[in-house]
Design an enzyme around this catalytic site. Structure first.
Site, PDB file in Angstrom:
ATOM      1  N   LYS A   1       2.485   8.889  10.634  1.00  0.00           N
ATOM      2  CA  LYS A   1       2.212   7.661  11.376  1.00  0.00           C
ATOM      3  C   LYS A   1       1.784   8.044  12.783  1.00  0.00           C
ATOM      4  CE  LYS A   1       2.816   3.209  10.334  1.00  0.00           C
ATOM      5  NZ  LYS A   1       2.694   2.548   9.041  1.00  0.00           N
TER       6      LYS A   1
ATOM      7  N   GLY B   1       0.128 -15.792   4.537  1.00  0.00           N
ATOM      8  CA  GLY B   1      -0.948 -15.133   5.268  1.00  0.00           C
ATOM      9  C   GLY B   1      -1.827 -14.354   4.310  1.00  0.00           C
TER      10      GLY B   1
END
Ligand code: NAD
Length: 349
Positions: A79, A181
């Site tokens: 990450k 969403g």
């Protein structure tokens, strides 16, 4: 351009990236590459200091190792975080510099979209490195991951139904989706098409109204929505919604949604088990997006049909998790971790 290593136990490589010219201050963490290169998104947040950013990047990169391992991908966990305000600090030059840092790791870390990072930012990163996935379909990449994450949730929900009812049939079951969403909205439609009784809630009331009128979903208000009696509660909005305040009110047979970090604390997995509520670990269920970008790295490049086939294996992965939980009498969160760790250990041998 200045790159320096930060020694962290249990992590293969953690680097601090600083570029005076563009003001870039970023961290890249490579947790484990036993199974393959460390893939994980890049996020940008106004962290108060580097320690806070470090905490985030370490936690997230480790999570990616587990996610890819359970999804049976030949990927490790990584990450990156950029310390800055995404509203005011973004410049193409900043992302060019980030691209140079990613490139300097020689493919050990592959980046992608994450919080506050868009396709345009990644396009700028790609000018200086090829270690980027999840760009637009037009550029030969795999495009927006959300519909694929929803597809993965659909297959995961089949495994959930099978565990609950002995059959993976979706028709006639009831699912409450919190957050319609990009993922939740697509999932609602996939479920509706398969005869599921879909109930929705979202803080965007105009969207709820439009969707319910268009597709006939039932609607519940956000306040107290989790107490709705349904077969499955699917949190598809934010994390931490499963906690000491909400668990006593749950009237579902299972919790299975796309939202990351649904449990406020790990112990909440055990609380769900103790109440007889089946929990589908979020990172197992929501792996459709990462599986989709992974397919870009295969020989011959991205192929949607192959990607969808691979995404369907979320059903099998979740079944494995449920089986471990049952036979070893542990909660499903721990079972998912065991599955991941076993795969990594086997690869190490
Ligand atoms: P999104 O921003 O498109 O949708 C989130 C929706 O939730 C919005 O409609 C928003 O109005 C609603 N919402 C926010 N807070 C809410 C609340 N308190 N109650 C009810 N509704 C609320 O996000 P998304 O891409 O659909 O992602 C949803 C979740 O799934 C996130 O937790 C994300 O991290 C996770 N996830 C997404 C993907 C992906 O491919 N997009 C992959 C893995 C995990």
């Amino acid at each position: 351009m200045d790159i320096s290593e930060i020694q962290v136990d249990g992590y293969e490589k953690v680097v601090r990236c600083r570029d005076e010219e563009t003001g870039l201050h970023a961290l890249i963490a490579v947790h484990d590459t036993t199974l393959g290169p460390a893939l994980g998104g890049m996020r940008m947040l106004p962290y108060v200091n580097e320690d806070e950013a470090l905490f985030d990047v370490l936690r997230l990169s480790k999570g990616m190792t587990y996610k890819s391992a359970v999804a049976d991908l030949n990927l490790g966990g990584g990450k990156s975080v950029i310390i800055g305000n995404p509203k005011t600090d973004k410049t193409p030059e900043l992302f060019h510099a980030m691209g140079r840092f990613v490139d300097s790791l020689g493919g050990l870390y592959i980046t992608a979209e994450d919080m506050n990072i868009g396709i345009a930012d990644l396009e700028a990163v790609r000018e200086n490195t090829r270690w980027v996935v999840g760009l637009s379909r037009e550029s030969g990449s795999s495009g927006n991951p959300s519909p694929y994450t929803a597809q993965g949730c659909l297959h995961g929900l089949r495994a959930v139904m099978e565990e609950l009812f002995g059959t993976d049939e979706l028709s006639g079951r009831s699912v409450l989706i919190q957050g319609v969403g990009a993922v939740g909205g697509a999932l609602a439609l996939l479920l509706k098409e398969r005869g599921v009784e879909v109930t929705i809630c979202d803080i965007d009331h105009a969207k709820v109204k439009r969707l319910s009128e268009q597709y006939g979903y039932k609607v519940v208000p956000e306040e107290g929505h989790h107490t709705t009696e349904v077969d499955v509660y699917a949190p598809c909005a934010r994390g931490a919604g499963i906690n000491d305040d909400t668990i006593p009110g749950l009237r579902c047979k299972a919790v299975a949604g796309s939202a990351n970090n649904q449990l406020l604390e790990p112990r909440h997995a055990q609380d769900l088990k103790d109440r007889g509520i089946l929990y589908a670990p979020d990172y197992v269920l929501n792996a459709g997006g990462i599986i989709n970008v992974y397919m870009e790295l295969q020989d011959g490049g991205y192929d949607e049909e192959a990607a969808l086939k691979r995404i369907a294996t979320i059903y099998d992965n979740l079944k494995k998790v449920f089986e471990i939980a049952r036979t070893e009498d542990i909660n499903t969160r721990d079972a998912a971790a065991r599955l991941a760790e076993r795969r990594i250990r086997a690869a190490k041998k």
